[in-house]
Every structure is written in C-alpha cells, then in structure tokens.
Design a protein around this motif. Structure first.
Motif, short mmCIF file in Angstrom:
data_model
loop_
_atom_site.label_atom_id
_atom_site.label_comp_id
_atom_site.label_asym_id
_atom_site.label_seq_id
_atom_site.Cartn_x
_atom_site.Cartn_y
_atom_site.Cartn_z
N CYS A 1 0.83 -1.21 0.00
CA CYS A 1 0.00 0.00 0.00
C CYS A 1 0.86 1.25 0.00
N PRO B 1 -3.80 -3.10 -2.85
CA PRO B 1 -2.83 -2.28 -3.58
C PRO B 1 -2.47 -2.86 -4.95
N THR C 1 -5.24 -1.99 -7.19
CA THR C 1 -5.18 -0.54 -7.43
C THR C 1 -4.11 -0.21 -8.46
N LEU D 1 -4.72 4.87 -0.05
CA LEU D 1 -3.83 3.80 0.37
C LEU D 1 -2.91 4.19 1.52
#
Length: 204
Positions: free
Chosen positions: A67, A179, A182, A81
């Motif tokens: 993250c 993450p 993402t 994050l």
C-alpha cells in the motif's frame, strides 16, 4: 524523499531501533537478547509454535508495504492507500507484539478497546473506498468482513482458534490484494472520472 536518501533512511531507522532496544532493556532490567531473540527460541518451544500467527503478521507487513509503495508511486492514491497502509502496519505490530492479547490487558486496556479503535480507523479508510474501482472496493469490503468475523469469534467464542485465526489470515490476504488491484486499475478519464467506480456506474 529523494531516491538516494532511501538507503540512508533505512540504515538510520534500523540504528534507531537498536539504540531504543538497548535503552528499553536497561529500563526494564532484562538482557538485550530478551528483546532481540525470537520468542519461540527464548521460551524453548517447538519451532512450529505460532506458525499461522507469524505468517499472518508477515502478510500484514507485506500488505502495508505494498500500500505504501503504490501510494508513493501514484499520487492520486495516497489519500486512499496511505491510511490503509498505516492501519495495516498497526495491525501487524498488534499481531507480532500481542498488543491487544497481552500488553493491553496488563496495563488495564481491554482488548475490546483495541477492536473499537481499529473499527473506527477501518471505517475512515472505507469512506475513501467509495471512489475506488469496483474490484478494489469489493476486495476491501471482503477483507473487512473476514476480519470482523475474526473479531466476533474472538469476543463471542472460547477456543475457536481455527475459525478466529483462519478468518484473520484470509482477511489479511484479501487486503493485500487491494494495492495490487489498485496498481492495475485504469487511469482516470478526462474530467477526473475513474472508470468502474460505484459513482461512475450510478452516473451512467
């Protein structure tokens, strides 16, 4: 922070930890090895003692690091994050150092207090997930549901260790995908819209 400063920062952080360890050992009156050696070795326990718990702590740290890395690489994700990374690092420390299991109760802080604080922090992170891509938001909420299950079992049932620790491990693993998902998300379209978010679906 410039890239050339990262190695120096890592070395200084490690040195600070070692200095703090020496001071803490002197303060509480124990050999330094009590703080630096593995608990299983110190207590002369079988090497497999707490294996799942140790693995879960590693997953927490890995998820937090991912993250933090994605937040650093993608400025638009820092608001989302960054706080999640901080929460994951705290959960990792909690698991590794037995904060809510042992340390808290010894100083008069009930484990439920820890759970309430973590829940509030989780809800704060959840607010930022409203604008995340759907696959990212789903992973976050699935992980949150698994972690809530672990807490409920811990508080409401005695001896259900497999269910409690299994749900916690699954929740940590799922959050570790946030993450990664993402990083692979599509970039915002002109006008700041992020394709695939719940808000974008409602607008369409």
């Amino acid at each position: 922070m410039k890239r050339r400063h990262l190695t120096a920062a890592a070395l200084l952080s490690g040195a600070a930890v070692m200095v703090g360890t020496v001071l803490a050992a002197d303060l509480i009156g124990v050999p330094v090895g009590v703080l630096t050696r593995d608990a299983v070795t110190t207590a002369d326990l079988p090497p497999y003692t707490g294996a799942v718990s140790a693995f879960t702590a590693m997953v927490w740290f890995a998820a937090g690091s991912l993250c933090a890395l994605v937040a650093w690489q993608q400025g638009r994700e820092r608001r989302r994050l960054g706080p999640l990374a901080a929460l994951l690092f705290v959960l990792a420390a909690d698991d590794a150092l037995l904060l809510h299991d042992v340390v808290g109760p010894r100083v008069g802080v009930h484990e439920v207090v820890f759970y309430v604080v973590y829940a509030v922090a989780g809800l704060a992170v959840a607010r930022s997930m409203r604008t995340a891509e759907r696959v990212v938001a789903r992973a976050f909420w699935l992980g949150a549901a698994l972690l809530a299950t672990s807490v409920a079992v811990d508080v409401g049932f005695v001896g259900a260790h497999l269910l409690e620790d299994g749900a916690k491990l699954l929740g940590a693993l799922v959050w570790a995908t946030v993450p990664v998902l993402t990083q692979g998300a599509r970039p915002p379209e002109p006008g700041g819209r992020v394709p695939g978010t719940q808000a974008e679906v409602m607008r369409s």
